[in-house]
Structures are given as structure tokens and as C-alpha cells.
Design a protein around this motif. Structure first.
Motif, PDB file in Angstrom:
ATOM      1  N   GLY A 163     -44.417 -29.554 -24.384  1.00 19.39           N
ATOM      2  CA  GLY A 163     -45.695 -30.103 -23.953  1.00 19.39           C
ATOM      3  C   GLY A 163     -46.470 -30.804 -25.038  1.00 19.39           C
ATOM      4  N   THR A 207     -47.349 -27.163 -19.984  1.00 22.32           N
ATOM      5  CA  THR A 207     -46.345 -28.226 -20.071  1.00 22.32           C
ATOM      6  C   THR A 207     -46.068 -28.837 -18.699  1.00 22.32           C
ATOM      7  N   TRP A 257     -44.530 -25.276 -24.330  1.00 21.17           N
ATOM      8  CA  TRP A 257     -45.481 -26.134 -25.029  1.00 21.17           C
ATOM      9  C   TRP A 257     -45.145 -26.296 -26.502  1.00 21.17           C
TER      10      TRP A 257
END
Length: 278
Positions: free
Chosen positions: A129, A174, A154
Motif C-alpha cells: 500500500g 491497501t 501496507w
């Protein structure tokens, strides 16, 4: 690599009728194994310095040979939640799946996309992410070219060390970036280092995603040399194989050069490179 957060719990669990293969009436044929492979993070990669990470384990992910040249379609699934990532799926003849983790990275991802486009094949990109949020144009380019964009958390943490709220934050945030960029949330996710746990399967399912591992780890993150990466792919090529490579997380010039070499060889050998679709 990168950091965390979460989207609304909005989608029901997706299951796969014919993941990477022809649709199968009556449900998904999946066999699961207890082991999960992993790799330690290299210096400069998310997860800390290499010395502090556990040693890499042998890869155990193997997909069943595929049986026809038709892209698989996904359908909504029913509980129970999966307890292992996908290891075997019904599928299609001489078919392989190429996957790239940790990106997108503006230094290497564009070259990988260009090579895939040149040969008219599609792949799967499991994005982090924090990288994705700063490179949304590359996400859109992936989607426009027909590639599958998956969730790789992420900030590339070791998932089993996180509390459930942390896992939800990593996966949820994400998925939110991907959905806002592409108009739809991802249907696939992959745990960093191949390290899964019960909470990750449950939370991934809540977010409408299925877990995908890999068959063949190129170990390109160690930068073993372009020829070594090519040799590993060609020696490991077989029907149903899922190849793990990286387009970010360090210097990935060898990964780019290797793809440029082995992709036409695979095609010449009669392999069909494909991705799952809705």
C-alpha cells in the motif's frame, strides 16, 4: 518497505470456481498443506535487516497441472474461511502464472510492464500500500494492461507478529488504495515472506480476498545474477507453476533482465502465461 490502515467491511467472501483454470461446477478443488515458505528481508527491505530475519525455508507451494486454455472465472464463495493459501487448483495444460511482489516501483515496474506488453501476456502484481499510494499511475497501467493487482499488505510486515487489528489495518488500508485507484478492491492477497496465520485468513476473507502462495521462488531479491534467475525459472517451469519475483524492495534490475530473457523462452516452449479474472 511501508505502513498501515483499513477499509470498511463491505464485501462478502469471494471463492474461486476455477482459479487459474476452467470453471468447476460444484466448488473448488483445493488441497492444503501445513507449511508456508518465506524469505528473510534483505537490508533496506521492509521487515528489517537480513541478519535479524529467520532463514529462508524451502518453497512448498505447488499448483495442479492445468487442463485447458480458458481463463478462470471467480464466484462468490461460502464459508468456512480458508486455513491455508491456495496450493492446488483445477486448471489448464501448459499454463504458468508470473507474479511480482513489493511494488510498484517507478524504477523497475515500468520495464516489467513493457516486457509483458511486448509479449502480450498478463501477470499478477501483489502491491504494498505505501508504494501503491505514491504510484497510482502504475496501478492503473497494470489494470489497463489486464494484469491482476493483489494486496501484499501496507508495509510488508511479518503478519503473524501483528495483532488482528494490525493485520486488518495492513490489508484494509491497501485494499482501499487499490479500490480508490482502480474502482474495485482486490480479490487476491499474499502474506509477506509467505507467513500466514488464522487471523490473516479470516480478515482477508472479510475483505473479499483469497490467499495465493507460489510454486517457484526465483530468490531474485538476493540478486544472485540474471543468468541464475533465468536458470531457476526454466528448470522449475511446469504446468500450473506460479513464479515469485519482485519489482521493488531493492535493486531489481536483475529481475527485469531475467524476465526479458526467460519470458520468450517459456512462450517458445509452449507455455501460456495467464491470470485469474472475475
Amino acid at each position: 518497505m511501508n505502513k498501515d490502515q483499513m477499509p470498511p467491511g463491505r464485501r462478502s467472501v469471494f471463492r474461486i470456481a476455477a482459479c487459474l483454470g476452467a470453471a468447476v461446477v460444484g466448488g473448488l478443488l483445493v488441497r492444503e498443506r501445513a507449511e508456508t515458505p518465506g524469505r528473510p528481508p534483505a537490508d533496506g527491505e521492509a521487515g528489517g535487516p537480513q541478519a535479524a530475519a529467520p532463514p529462508p525455508k524451502a518453497t512448498t507451494y505447488r499448483l495442479q497441472p492445468m487442463a485447458a486454455y480458458a481463463e478462470p472465472a471467480l464466484r462468490r464463495a461460502r464459508p468456512p474461511v480458508r486455513k491455508r493459501p491456495f496450493l492446488e487448483v483445477p486448471g489448464m495444460g501448459r499454463t504458468m502464472v508470473l507474479t511480482f511482489d513489493d511494488g510498484p516501483d517507478p524504477r523497475y515496474t515500468p520495464d516489467i510492464l513493457a516486457i509483458l506488453r511486448e509479449h502480450g501476456v498478463r501477470a499478477m502484481f501483489f502491491v504494498c500500500g505505501e508504494m501503491a499510494t505514491h504510484n497510482r499511475d502504475l496501478l492503473r497501467e497494470m489494470a489497463d494492461d489486464g494484469h491482476v493487482v493483489g494486496n501484499h499488505t501496507w508495509s510488508h510486515p511479518l503478519v503473524p507478529k501483528l495483532p488482528p487489528s494490525g493485520i486488518r489495518d495492513q490489508l484494509g488500508r491497501t485494499s482501499e488504495v487499490i479500490e480508490k485507484s482502480l474502482g474495485e478492491a482486490p480479490l487476491w492477497y499474499r502474506a509477506p515472506y509467505g507467513a500466514w496465520n488464522r487471523h490473516s485468513f479470516e480478515i482477508g476473507a472479510e475483505l473479499g480476498m483469497e490467499p495465493l502462495g507460489w510454486t517457484l521462488d526465483t530468490l531474485d531479491w538476493t540478486r544472485p545474477g540474471t543468468s541464475t534467475i533465468v536458470r531457476r525459472v526454466m528448470r522449475g517451469a511446469a504446468p500450473g507453476v506460479v513464479v515469485l519475483s519482485h519489482d521493488a524492495g531493492g535493486n531489481r534490475s536483475q529481475s527485469v533482465a531475467a524476465l526479458r530473457s526467460y519470458l520468450p523462452k517459456l512462450l517458445d516452449d509452449g507455455y501460456w502465461i495467464t491470470v485469474p479474472r472475475r
